[in-house]
Scaffold this motif. Structure first.
Motif, PDB file in Angstrom:
ATOM      1  N   ASP A   1       0.817  -1.213   0.000  1.00  9.28           N
ATOM      2  CA  ASP A   1       0.000   0.000   0.000  1.00  9.28           C
ATOM      3  C   ASP A   1       0.854   1.267   0.000  1.00  9.28           C
ATOM      4  OD1 ASP A   1      -2.690   1.099   0.025  1.00  9.28           O
ATOM      5  OD2 ASP A   1      -2.206   1.858   2.040  1.00  9.28           O
ATOM      6  N   VAL A   2       2.138   1.120   0.287  1.00 11.23           N
ATOM      7  CA  VAL A   2       3.069   2.262   0.244  1.00 11.23           C
ATOM      8  C   VAL A   2       3.746   2.279  -1.122  1.00 11.23           C
ATOM      9  CG1 VAL A   2       5.126   3.317   1.239  1.00 11.23           C
ATOM     10  CG2 VAL A   2       3.485   2.144   2.732  1.00 11.23           C
ATOM     11  N   ARG A   3       3.657   3.411  -1.799  1.00  9.43           N
ATOM     12  CA  ARG A   3       4.242   3.499  -3.140  1.00  9.43           C
ATOM     13  C   ARG A   3       5.240   4.645  -3.272  1.00  9.43           C
ATOM     14  NH1 ARG A   3      -0.858   2.913  -7.080  1.00  9.43           N
ATOM     15  NH2 ARG A   3       0.802   2.844  -8.661  1.00  9.43           N
TER      16      ARG A   3
ATOM     17  N   GLU B   1      12.443  -0.447  -1.441  1.00  7.59           N
ATOM     18  CA  GLU B   1      11.908  -0.742  -2.763  1.00  7.59           C
ATOM     19  C   GLU B   1      10.933   0.324  -3.269  1.00  7.59           C
ATOM     20  OE1 GLU B   1      10.468  -4.744  -3.159  1.00  7.59           O
ATOM     21  OE2 GLU B   1      12.054  -5.525  -1.883  1.00  7.59           O
ATOM     22  N   LYS B   2      10.727   1.358  -2.494  1.00  3.46           N
ATOM     23  CA  LYS B   2       9.880   2.468  -2.908  1.00  3.46           C
ATOM     24  C   LYS B   2      10.753   3.717  -3.074  1.00  3.46           C
ATOM     25  CE  LYS B   2       6.931  -0.660  -2.213  1.00  3.46           C
ATOM     26  NZ  LYS B   2       6.028  -0.788  -1.072  1.00  3.46           N
ATOM     27  N   PRO B   3      10.404   4.628  -3.975  1.00  4.47           N
ATOM     28  CA  PRO B   3      11.171   5.869  -4.107  1.00  4.47           C
ATOM     29  C   PRO B   3      11.115   6.662  -2.804  1.00  4.47           C
ATOM     30  CG  PRO B   3       9.631   5.585  -5.936  1.00  4.47           C
ATOM     31  CD  PRO B   3       9.276   4.562  -4.917  1.00  4.47           C
ATOM     32  N   VAL B   4      12.268   7.180  -2.385  1.00  8.54           N
ATOM     33  CA  VAL B   4      12.363   7.956  -1.158  1.00  8.54           C
ATOM     34  C   VAL B   4      12.783   9.384  -1.513  1.00  8.54           C
ATOM     35  CG1 VAL B   4      13.390   8.160   1.141  1.00  8.54           C
ATOM     36  CG2 VAL B   4      13.046   5.885   0.124  1.00  8.54           C
ATOM     37  N   ILE B   5      11.976  10.349  -1.103  1.00  6.31           N
ATOM     38  CA  ILE B   5      12.250  11.766  -1.345  1.00  6.31           C
ATOM     39  C   ILE B   5      12.717  12.401  -0.042  1.00  6.31           C
ATOM     40  CG2 ILE B   5      11.252  13.996  -1.994  1.00  6.31           C
ATOM     41  CD1 ILE B   5       9.137  12.460  -3.584  1.00  6.31           C
ATOM     42  N   ALA B   6      13.853  13.070  -0.070  1.00  8.92           N
ATOM     43  CA  ALA B   6      14.287  13.881   1.065  1.00  8.92           C
ATOM     44  C   ALA B   6      13.766  15.298   0.868  1.00  8.92           C
ATOM     45  CB  ALA B   6      15.801  13.889   1.177  1.00  8.92           C
ATOM     46  N   ALA B   7      13.011  15.783   1.842  1.00  7.38           N
ATOM     47  CA  ALA B   7      12.563  17.181   1.846  1.00  7.38           C
ATOM     48  C   ALA B   7      13.374  17.889   2.923  1.00  7.38           C
ATOM     49  CB  ALA B   7      11.066  17.269   2.128  1.00  7.38           C
ATOM     50  N   VAL B   8      14.495  18.474   2.506  1.00  7.41           N
ATOM     51  CA  VAL B   8      15.482  19.011   3.444  1.00  7.41           C
ATOM     52  C   VAL B   8      15.068  20.413   3.855  1.00  7.41           C
ATOM     53  CG1 VAL B   8      17.924  19.487   3.831  1.00  7.41           C
ATOM     54  CG2 VAL B   8      17.250  17.582   2.362  1.00  7.41           C
ATOM     55  N   ASN B   9      14.576  20.524   5.062  1.00  7.39           N
ATOM     56  CA  ASN B   9      13.993  21.769   5.567  1.00  7.39           C
ATOM     57  C   ASN B   9      14.991  22.671   6.273  1.00  7.39           C
ATOM     58  OD1 ASN B   9      13.694  19.380   7.397  1.00  7.39           O
ATOM     59  ND2 ASN B   9      13.370  21.021   8.893  1.00  7.39           N
ATOM     60  N   GLY B  10      16.188  22.165   6.545  1.00  8.56           N
ATOM     61  CA  GLY B  10      17.162  22.973   7.274  1.00  8.56           C
ATOM     62  C   GLY B  10      18.527  22.310   7.214  1.00  8.56           C
ATOM     63  N   THR B  11      19.297  22.413   8.286  1.00  4.65           N
ATOM     64  CA  THR B  11      20.654  21.889   8.318  1.00  4.65           C
ATOM     65  C   THR B  11      20.670  20.368   8.195  1.00  4.65           C
ATOM     66  OG1 THR B  11      21.415  23.723   9.697  1.00  4.65           O
ATOM     67  CG2 THR B  11      22.756  21.730   9.698  1.00  4.65           C
ATOM     68  N   ALA B  12      21.505  19.878   7.290  1.00  2.76           N
ATOM     69  CA  ALA B  12      21.765  18.447   7.143  1.00  2.76           C
ATOM     70  C   ALA B  12      23.268  18.272   7.299  1.00  2.76           C
ATOM     71  CB  ALA B  12      21.298  17.943   5.781  1.00  2.76           C
TER      72      ALA B  12
ATOM     73  N   PRO C   1       4.245   3.171 -11.925  1.00  2.00           N
ATOM     74  CA  PRO C   1       4.404   1.709 -11.895  1.00  2.00           C
ATOM     75  C   PRO C   1       5.426   1.326 -10.824  1.00  2.00           C
ATOM     76  CG  PRO C   1       5.632   2.622 -13.740  1.00  2.00           C
ATOM     77  CD  PRO C   1       4.950   3.778 -13.070  1.00  2.00           C
ATOM     78  N   THR C   2       4.954   1.008  -9.639  1.00  2.00           N
ATOM     79  CA  THR C   2       5.805   0.883  -8.451  1.00  2.00           C
ATOM     80  C   THR C   2       6.912  -0.151  -8.628  1.00  2.00           C
ATOM     81  OG1 THR C   2       3.910   1.513  -7.105  1.00  2.00           O
ATOM     82  CG2 THR C   2       5.780   0.516  -5.964  1.00  2.00           C
ATOM     83  N   ARG C   3       6.584  -1.305  -9.194  1.00  2.00           N
ATOM     84  CA  ARG C   3       7.613  -2.333  -9.360  1.00  2.00           C
ATOM     85  C   ARG C   3       8.656  -1.914 -10.394  1.00  2.00           C
ATOM     86  NH1 ARG C   3       8.649  -4.058  -5.415  1.00  2.00           N
ATOM     87  NH2 ARG C   3       9.999  -5.535  -6.489  1.00  2.00           N
ATOM     88  N   ALA C   4       8.233  -1.240 -11.444  1.00  2.00           N
ATOM     89  CA  ALA C   4       9.196  -0.746 -12.429  1.00  2.00           C
ATOM     90  C   ALA C   4      10.121   0.286 -11.800  1.00  2.00           C
ATOM     91  CB  ALA C   4       8.463  -0.137 -13.626  1.00  2.00           C
TER      92      ALA C   4
ATOM     93  N   THR D   1      -4.364   7.308 -21.096  1.00  2.00           N
ATOM     94  CA  THR D   1      -3.441   7.402 -19.954  1.00  2.00           C
ATOM     95  C   THR D   1      -3.491   6.116 -19.139  1.00  2.00           C
ATOM     96  OG1 THR D   1      -3.799   9.798 -19.837  1.00  2.00           O
ATOM     97  CG2 THR D   1      -2.874   8.728 -17.885  1.00  2.00           C
ATOM     98  N   PRO D   2      -2.338   5.535 -18.825  1.00  4.66           N
ATOM     99  CA  PRO D   2      -2.368   4.284 -18.041  1.00  4.66           C
ATOM    100  C   PRO D   2      -2.847   4.513 -16.613  1.00  4.66           C
ATOM    101  CG  PRO D   2      -0.114   5.048 -18.326  1.00  4.66           C
ATOM    102  CD  PRO D   2      -0.952   5.921 -19.192  1.00  4.66           C
ATOM    103  N   ARG D   3      -3.448   3.494 -16.052  1.00  7.92           N
ATOM    104  CA  ARG D   3      -3.902   3.538 -14.661  1.00  7.92           C
ATOM    105  C   ARG D   3      -3.127   2.467 -13.898  1.00  7.92           C
ATOM    106  NH1 ARG D   3      -8.397   4.098 -17.898  1.00  7.92           N
ATOM    107  NH2 ARG D   3      -8.760   1.836 -17.860  1.00  7.92           N
ATOM    108  N   PHE D   4      -1.995   2.886 -13.337  1.00 11.95           N
ATOM    109  CA  PHE D   4      -1.124   1.939 -12.641  1.00 11.95           C
ATOM    110  C   PHE D   4      -1.647   1.668 -11.223  1.00 11.95           C
ATOM    111  CE2 PHE D   4       2.051   4.065 -15.531  1.00 11.95           C
ATOM    112  CZ  PHE D   4       2.193   2.973 -16.391  1.00 11.95           C
ATOM    113  N   THR D   5      -1.491   0.434 -10.790  1.00 12.95           N
ATOM    114  CA  THR D   5      -1.960   0.041  -9.459  1.00 12.95           C
ATOM    115  C   THR D   5      -0.825  -0.331  -8.510  1.00 12.95           C
ATOM    116  OG1 THR D   5      -2.188  -2.281 -10.133  1.00 12.95           O
ATOM    117  CG2 THR D   5      -4.114  -0.833 -10.423  1.00 12.95           C
ATOM    118  N   GLY D   6       0.397  -0.339  -9.022  1.00 13.93           N
ATOM    119  CA  GLY D   6       1.532  -0.691  -8.168  1.00 13.93           C
ATOM    120  C   GLY D   6       1.797  -2.176  -8.101  1.00 13.93           C
ATOM    121  N   THR D   7       1.121  -2.945  -8.940  1.00 14.38           N
ATOM    122  CA  THR D   7       1.311  -4.404  -8.910  1.00 14.38           C
ATOM    123  C   THR D   7       1.839  -4.927 -10.237  1.00 14.38           C
ATOM    124  OG1 THR D   7      -0.980  -4.745  -9.643  1.00 14.38           O
ATOM    125  CG2 THR D   7      -0.577  -4.693  -7.267  1.00 14.38           C
TER     126      THR D   7
END
Length: 263
Positions: A48-50, A100-111, A206-209, A257-263
């Motif tokens: 359920d997490v994509r 296995e899911k894309p991870v976005i860093a939202a850097v709000n300050g000092t890293a 397409p989550t697996r792709a 337009t494709p309708r991807f479900t993550g499977t």
């Protein structure tokens, strides 16, 4: 039970992990680090997490490991430091790279230190205009850890990586973007919305792709051409068994337009 130091939310297939120790610039205690590793593992395994967003509260994204109370007292046994790094900072960076899911860093300050490497291990990095990146280790007389000497040369090349690590100078967000460490710099008031918009786009993909693409790219700089081509062929073989690949090809032939479900 909920951890007040790490907010965990899930909405529209996007998990958001928010470090919440603003008084310490979100420095990582061992317990907080281990909780973050566990939640990244959960996100990786949960269909359920994509997409995942990683951010912080207050003026800091993450100031690295919380060194308070970790003085050099007591007898040190050979292998203790290497074991601590392997099970701690290195395991955290591995949890981001291997998610296995894309991870976005939202850097709000000092890293800084491990916090900088935590951001740079993510697949995409957004930063507010006030964000700062610091290879702080040399200021403490330390060798970089948390995969820094692995990540930085792959992002900016060995000379730039040495400059950042040898001097420990503070990089502004625009400077980090020019070096290729940051995908986009946004005004402070737009960081959360931009991260959510990017995550929403990924969560409808397409989550697996995406997972296989991440795996191929992360392995590419450690592979020769034959190994990389073989991995690409294997990934294609696996991906063509997914529902999303079938949907994408069908949508193309039907001109919709494709309708991807993550499977």
């Amino acid at each position: 039970m909920p951890d007040p130091c790490l907010h965990h939310t899930h909405h529209r297939h996007v998990t958001t992990l928010t470090l919440n120790r603003p008084e310490a610039l979100n420095a990582l205690t061992p317990a907080l680090r281990d909780r973050l590793i566990a939640l990244l593992g959960d996100a990786s395994a949960d269909p359920d997490v994509r997409a995942v967003v990683l951010t912080g509260t207050g003026r800091g994204f993450c100031a690295g490991a919380d060194l308070r109370g970790s003085g050099g007292g007591g007898e040190r046994v050979a292998g203790d430091v290497a074991r601590t790094l392997r099970l701690g900072a290195q395991r955290l960076i591995g949890a981001v790279l291997d998610c296995e899911k894309p991870v976005i860093a939202a850097v709000n300050g000092t890293a800084a230190g491990l916090g900088a490497h935590l951001a740079l291990a993510c697949d995409l990095v957004l930063a507010t205009e006030s964000a700062r990146f610091v290879e702080v280790f040399v200021r403490r007389g330390l060798v970089p850890d948390g995969g820094g000497a692995y990540l930085l040369p792959r992002l900016v090349g060995p000379q730039r990586a040495k400059e950042l690590m040898f001097f420990g100078d503070t990089l502004t967000a625009p400077e980090a973007a020019r070096l290729g460490l940051v995908n986009r710099v946004v005004p402070p008031g737009e960081l959360a919305a931009t991260a959510q918009a990017w995550a929403d786009r990924l969560a409808t993909g397409p989550t697996r792709a995406l997972a296989l693409t991440k795996q191929l790219v992360n392995a590419s700089l450690d592979s020769d051409r034959a190994t990389a081509f073989a991995a690409e062929a294997a990934a294609q073989e696996i991906n063509l068994t997914t529902s999303d690949a079938h949907e994408g090809l069908t949508a193309f032939t039907e001109r919709r337009t494709p309708r991807f479900t993550g499977t």
